[in-house]
Design a protein around this motif. Structure first.
Motif, PDB file in Angstrom:
ATOM      1  N   LEU A 259       0.832  -1.204   0.000  1.00  0.00           N
ATOM      2  CA  LEU A 259       0.000   0.000   0.000  1.00  0.00           C
ATOM      3  C   LEU A 259       0.867   1.254   0.000  1.00  0.00           C
ATOM      4  CD1 LEU A 259      -2.858   1.136   0.072  1.00  0.00           C
ATOM      5  CD2 LEU A 259      -2.724   1.121   2.570  1.00  0.00           C
ATOM      6  N   HIS A 260       1.987   1.224   0.724  1.00  0.00           N
ATOM      7  CA  HIS A 260       2.923   2.347   0.675  1.00  0.00           C
ATOM      8  C   HIS A 260       3.415   2.574  -0.753  1.00  0.00           C
ATOM      9  CE1 HIS A 260       3.403   1.666   5.093  1.00  0.00           C
ATOM     10  NE2 HIS A 260       3.644   2.957   5.105  1.00  0.00           N
ATOM     11  N   VAL A 261       3.760   1.481  -1.427  1.00  0.00           N
ATOM     12  CA  VAL A 261       4.264   1.587  -2.800  1.00  0.00           C
ATOM     13  C   VAL A 261       3.189   2.146  -3.725  1.00  0.00           C
ATOM     14  CG1 VAL A 261       5.141   0.268  -4.774  1.00  0.00           C
ATOM     15  CG2 VAL A 261       5.920  -0.278  -2.455  1.00  0.00           C
ATOM     16  N   ALA A 262       1.960   1.662  -3.580  1.00  0.00           N
ATOM     17  CA  ALA A 262       0.865   2.162  -4.407  1.00  0.00           C
ATOM     18  C   ALA A 262       0.639   3.648  -4.172  1.00  0.00           C
ATOM     19  CB  ALA A 262      -0.411   1.377  -4.108  1.00  0.00           C
ATOM     20  N   ALA A 263       0.727   4.078  -2.913  1.00  0.00           N
ATOM     21  CA  ALA A 263       0.549   5.500  -2.592  1.00  0.00           C
ATOM     22  C   ALA A 263       1.681   6.333  -3.183  1.00  0.00           C
ATOM     23  CB  ALA A 263       0.487   5.681  -1.077  1.00  0.00           C
ATOM     24  N   HIS A 264       2.893   5.804  -3.152  1.00  0.00           N
ATOM     25  CA  HIS A 264       4.051   6.540  -3.679  1.00  0.00           C
ATOM     26  C   HIS A 264       3.944   6.744  -5.182  1.00  0.00           C
ATOM     27  CE1 HIS A 264       8.202   7.898  -4.022  1.00  0.00           C
ATOM     28  NE2 HIS A 264       8.352   7.054  -5.021  1.00  0.00           N
ATOM     29  N   TYR A 265       3.430   5.756  -5.882  1.00  0.00           N
ATOM     30  CA  TYR A 265       3.337   5.842  -7.339  1.00  0.00           C
ATOM     31  C   TYR A 265       1.990   6.371  -7.822  1.00  0.00           C
ATOM     32  CZ  TYR A 265       7.765   3.397  -7.958  1.00  0.00           C
ATOM     33  OH  TYR A 265       9.090   3.059  -7.951  1.00  0.00           O
ATOM     34  N   GLY A 266       1.075   6.652  -6.908  1.00  0.00           N
ATOM     35  CA  GLY A 266      -0.225   7.160  -7.313  1.00  0.00           C
ATOM     36  C   GLY A 266      -1.100   6.110  -7.968  1.00  0.00           C
ATOM     37  N   SER A 267      -0.943   4.857  -7.559  1.00  0.00           N
ATOM     38  CA  SER A 267      -1.682   3.746  -8.167  1.00  0.00           C
ATOM     39  C   SER A 267      -3.038   3.580  -7.490  1.00  0.00           C
ATOM     40  CB  SER A 267      -0.863   2.454  -8.066  1.00  0.00           C
ATOM     41  OG  SER A 267       0.416   2.623  -8.645  1.00  0.00           O
ATOM     42  N   THR A 268      -4.014   4.310  -7.949  1.00  0.00           N
ATOM     43  CA  THR A 268      -5.315   4.339  -7.284  1.00  0.00           C
ATOM     44  C   THR A 268      -6.070   3.010  -7.396  1.00  0.00           C
ATOM     45  OG1 THR A 268      -6.246   5.332  -9.281  1.00  0.00           O
ATOM     46  CG2 THR A 268      -5.571   6.825  -7.529  1.00  0.00           C
ATOM     47  N   ALA A 269      -5.967   2.347  -8.546  1.00  0.00           N
ATOM     48  CA  ALA A 269      -6.654   1.063  -8.703  1.00  0.00           C
ATOM     49  C   ALA A 269      -6.091   0.028  -7.730  1.00  0.00           C
ATOM     50  CB  ALA A 269      -6.531   0.566 -10.137  1.00  0.00           C
ATOM     51  N   SER A 270      -4.784   0.047  -7.549  1.00  0.00           N
ATOM     52  CA  SER A 270      -4.152  -0.873  -6.598  1.00  0.00           C
ATOM     53  C   SER A 270      -4.553  -0.536  -5.168  1.00  0.00           C
ATOM     54  CB  SER A 270      -2.628  -0.812  -6.745  1.00  0.00           C
ATOM     55  OG  SER A 270      -2.215  -1.246  -8.020  1.00  0.00           O
ATOM     56  N   ILE A 271      -4.643   0.743  -4.859  1.00  0.00           N
ATOM     57  CA  ILE A 271      -5.049   1.161  -3.510  1.00  0.00           C
ATOM     58  C   ILE A 271      -6.443   0.633  -3.188  1.00  0.00           C
ATOM     59  CG2 ILE A 271      -5.698   3.162  -2.109  1.00  0.00           C
ATOM     60  CD1 ILE A 271      -3.427   4.699  -3.479  1.00  0.00           C
ATOM     61  N   ARG A 272      -7.358   0.794  -4.130  1.00  0.00           N
ATOM     62  CA  ARG A 272      -8.728   0.318  -3.896  1.00  0.00           C
ATOM     63  C   ARG A 272      -8.767  -1.191  -3.699  1.00  0.00           C
ATOM     64  NH1 ARG A 272      -9.883   4.427  -7.786  1.00  0.00           N
ATOM     65  NH2 ARG A 272      -9.684   2.926  -9.480  1.00  0.00           N
ATOM     66  N   ALA A 273      -8.009  -1.927  -4.528  1.00  0.00           N
ATOM     67  CA  ALA A 273      -8.001  -3.393  -4.408  1.00  0.00           C
ATOM     68  C   ALA A 273      -7.385  -3.830  -3.076  1.00  0.00           C
ATOM     69  CB  ALA A 273      -7.225  -4.000  -5.581  1.00  0.00           C
ATOM     70  N   LEU A 274      -6.293  -3.215  -2.682  1.00  0.00           N
ATOM     71  CA  LEU A 274      -5.631  -3.582  -1.427  1.00  0.00           C
ATOM     72  C   LEU A 274      -6.523  -3.305  -0.225  1.00  0.00           C
ATOM     73  CD1 LEU A 274      -2.076  -2.228  -2.289  1.00  0.00           C
ATOM     74  CD2 LEU A 274      -2.588  -4.598  -1.675  1.00  0.00           C
ATOM     75  N   LEU A 275      -7.166  -2.151  -0.205  1.00  0.00           N
ATOM     76  CA  LEU A 275      -8.009  -1.797   0.942  1.00  0.00           C
ATOM     77  C   LEU A 275      -9.307  -2.601   0.957  1.00  0.00           C
ATOM     78  CD1 LEU A 275      -7.499   2.072   1.086  1.00  0.00           C
ATOM     79  CD2 LEU A 275      -6.537   0.332   2.593  1.00  0.00           C
ATOM     80  N   ARG A 276      -9.745  -3.042  -0.206  1.00  0.00           N
ATOM     81  CA  ARG A 276     -10.950  -3.872  -0.252  1.00  0.00           C
ATOM     82  C   ARG A 276     -10.681  -5.246   0.356  1.00  0.00           C
ATOM     83  NH1 ARG A 276     -12.145  -2.779  -4.950  1.00  0.00           N
ATOM     84  NH2 ARG A 276     -11.088  -4.463  -6.080  1.00  0.00           N
ATOM     85  N   HIS A 277      -9.506  -5.806   0.072  1.00  0.00           N
ATOM     86  CA  HIS A 277      -9.155  -7.122   0.615  1.00  0.00           C
ATOM     87  C   HIS A 277      -8.621  -7.032   2.042  1.00  0.00           C
ATOM     88  CE1 HIS A 277      -9.499  -9.889  -2.907  1.00  0.00           C
ATOM     89  NE2 HIS A 277      -9.402  -8.762  -3.583  1.00  0.00           N
ATOM     90  N   CYS A 278      -7.810  -6.017   2.303  1.00  0.00           N
ATOM     91  CA  CYS A 278      -7.135  -5.903   3.599  1.00  0.00           C
ATOM     92  C   CYS A 278      -7.245  -4.467   4.111  1.00  0.00           C
ATOM     93  CB  CYS A 278      -5.666  -6.299   3.479  1.00  0.00           C
ATOM     94  SG  CYS A 278      -5.380  -7.886   2.658  1.00  0.00           S
ATOM     95  N   PRO A 279      -8.397  -4.054   4.624  1.00  0.00           N
ATOM     96  CA  PRO A 279      -8.578  -2.650   5.019  1.00  0.00           C
ATOM     97  C   PRO A 279      -7.647  -2.180   6.131  1.00  0.00           C
ATOM     98  CG  PRO A 279     -10.422  -4.017   5.745  1.00  0.00           C
ATOM     99  CD  PRO A 279      -9.612  -4.851   4.823  1.00  0.00           C
ATOM    100  N   ASP A 280      -7.207  -3.110   6.978  1.00  0.00           N
ATOM    101  CA  ASP A 280      -6.348  -2.700   8.093  1.00  0.00           C
ATOM    102  C   ASP A 280      -4.886  -2.531   7.698  1.00  0.00           C
ATOM    103  OD1 ASP A 280      -6.188  -5.427   7.631  1.00  0.00           O
ATOM    104  OD2 ASP A 280      -5.675  -5.900   9.710  1.00  0.00           O
ATOM    105  N   VAL A 281      -4.552  -2.799   6.414  1.00  0.00           N
ATOM    106  CA  VAL A 281      -3.172  -2.597   5.986  1.00  0.00           C
ATOM    107  C   VAL A 281      -2.805  -1.111   6.003  1.00  0.00           C
ATOM    108  CG1 VAL A 281      -3.590  -2.318   3.502  1.00  0.00           C
ATOM    109  CG2 VAL A 281      -1.479  -3.390   4.271  1.00  0.00           C
TER     110      VAL A 281
END
Length: 556
Positions: A259-281
């Motif tokens: 999630l840190h990596v997705a935030a650094h690169y501005g990867s919004t689709a990855s952010i949504r997928a990660l938080l949908r599966h693992c919201p506490d990450v």
């Protein structure tokens, strides 16, 4: 190069055109030394035949001088390397068959490398020559794991290039885990490369056969999910999380989660997928104590920050401090990330009253630039918004004292004078033109002094838009005349509005132009009127495409 080693032009022509008859005329069966001659790049006749795909010619050359099979040109390429690069399957199959029969006490052309450390299989995969690559694998499957100078194996390359059949063939052969060497120079294993290429089918195939590849990391500790998060490939992220959800919680050496990596690169689709599966990450922090919200601010990825604000629920994460005592809002203020700061301020969960270790709020951090005169118009607008938020939400808390507006010395007087003069000039011109237009209205005036087209709906639109343009520009002129009294206060409180009124005046002028042309030209010839309307309507769109959201801010 000695003249006796230089290739005869006739031989060069025969090799490039595949003329076997010419070859037989040029080469004496008793003395085939003419075949050892080369071009300036040290290509032999066999090299030329290989790169042009002339299998019959190549076979005839090898029958006369088999040693040319291992001859290298100036790049270290053998004829098999060139056939692999060019994808000449028939020639490659001929050369492979000869290589298989090569004496065991001599180095086989199948394992010979060029100056880049690439075997023929490397070159075939690198050039996406799948058919040649499969032929080479059939001859010697163990070559799939050879590493070149960049520590890349053909398996890495095939995974990155998306050569499904090549990867499947490699995996269908006996897999010796001890031979598996992760690639360091290209940051990742073969699975990492498949993820980088976004090849979901290859990723799925790899994991079906060897699920332990998920545990492999690159030299920085990044797993495959880190790479998928970087490339914003939600489909691959979903696949990896389905295979092993725990990947989302495995940090790299900097303790950064995917999630840190997705935030650094501005990867919004990855952010949504990660938080949908693992919201506490979202609770995970890196070595600096920063969560994904901090990272998105530092990297300046406002799209990632906006996405995180929508999907991260706990308010404490939005106000969490890092190892230096900074919240995401502190970092945005300190680093002049104005858009990020405004996004945070618009979220009611963000607390503008939090103080860092030095007792500073986000507002007081911005004020540090104000005192030195380094603040631009964007930061002044942010300062104003932070002050308003503090006055509304921090009344019962002790805060750093408000800084007074600085004097004239704190402003960049030369640039300020230039921008003020520009706005006054533009506004004055608009006011002059629109004022004149009211006395020369479209269609003119009748003998009774009434506009001829006064009852036309388009004429009414013309009058209103022309009046809006003139009045807006007059307001700008008067406001900017008073700018000299207190430049800094003007920058904060009135410059942005002056800029927006100027934009409104320009848009109103466009409307008045289009309506004036339509009501005077359309009755006689409609298409020129429509063309003018299309051009006029596209003008704001072109400006917005060129400048984006910056068009609503002052260019300072």
């Amino acid at each position: 190069m000695d003249s006796e080693r230089r290739m005869d032009p006739a031989l060069y022509k025969a090799a490039t055109q595949g003329k076997v008859a010419s070859l037989k005329q040029l080469v004496d069966p008793e003395n085939p030394s003419v075949l050892s001659s080369t071009t300036p790049q040290l290509n032999t006749a066999l090299h030329l035949a290989a790169v042009h795909g002339h299998a019959a010619f190549a076979g005839e050359v090898l029958d006369r001088d088999e040693e040319l099979l291992v001859a290298k040109n100036d790049d270290g390429d053998t004829p098999l390397h060139l056939a692999a690069k060019a994808g000449k399957l028939e020639v490659a199959q001929l050369l492979i068959s000869r290589a298989i029969a090569w004496p065991l006490d001599q180095k086989s052309p199948l394992i010979m490398t060029n100056k880049a450390g690439n075997t023929a299989l490397h070159e075939a995969v690198k050039s996406r020559r799948a058919a040649v690559a499969e032929a080479l694998l059939d001859a010697d499957p163990s070559r799939a794991y050879d590493l070149n100078e960049q520590m890349e194996s053909p398996l890495h390359m095939a995974a990155r290039e998306g050569l499904v059949h090549v990867v499947r063939k490699i995996f269908d052969f006996t897999w010796v885990e001890a031979e598996y060497v992760p690639s360091v120079a290209v940051s990742g294993t073969a699975l990492h490369q498949a993820v980088l290429g976004g090849h979901t089918k290859i990723v799925d195939m790899m994991l079906e056969k060897h699920s332990w590849l998920l545990e492999q990391t690159d030299s920085d500790g990044n797993n495959a999910l880190h790479y998928a998060a970087q490339k914003n490939n939600a489909q691959v992220v979903e696949l990896l999380l389905t295979k092993q959800a725990q990947l989302a919680y495995k940090p790299n050496r900097e303790r950064q989660s995917p999630l840190h990596v997705a935030a650094h690169y501005g990867s919004t689709a990855s952010i949504r997928a990660l938080l949908r599966h693992c919201p506490d990450v979202a609770e995970m922090a890196d070595t600096s104590g920063r969560n994904a919200l901090h990272v998105s601010v530092v990297s300046g990825k406002t799209n990632a920050l906006r996405c995180l604000l929508r999907h991260v629920r706990p308010s404490e994460l939005l106000n969490r401090v890092d190892n230096e005592g900074d919240t995401p809002l502190h970092l945005a203020a300190r680093m002049s990330r104005v858009q990020s700061a405004l996004l945070l301020l618009n979220d009611r969960r963000v607390d503008p009253c939090v103080r860092d270790r030095d007792g500073q709020t986000a507002r007081s951090l911005v004020e540090m630039k104000l005192r030195t005169g380094e603040m631009d118009a964007y930061e002044m607008y942010l300062w104003k918004e932070l002050k308003q938020q503090e006055s509304k939400r921090c009344r019962k808390q002790q805060l750093p004292p408000l800084a007074p507006y600085p004097g004239r010395r704190a402003s960049n007087e030369k640039y300020f004078e230039c921008i003020i003069e520009t706005y006054i000039l533009v506004a004055t011109l608009i006011a002059t033109v629109t004022f004149a237009a009211m006395f020369s209205v479209p269609g003119g005036y009748g003998d009774d002094g009434v506009a001829v087209l006064s009852r036309n709906a388009g004429f009414k639109i013309f009058v209103i838009s022309n009046t809006v343009a003139m009045c807006s520009s007059i307001v700008v002129v008067f406001c900017f005349i008073w700018a000299w009294k207190d430049p800094v206060r003007f920058k904060v409180d009135q410059l942005l509005w002056g800029h927006r009124l100027t934009v409104i005046a320009c848009l109103a002028m466009l409307v008045s132009l289009m309506t004036a042309v339509f009501i005077t030209v359309a009755p006689e010839s409609r298409w020129p009127a429509y063309v003018v309307i299309v051009i006029g309507m596209s003008t704001p769109a072109v400006v917005f495409l060129m400048l984006g959201k910056e068009v609503i801010f002052v260019p300072m």
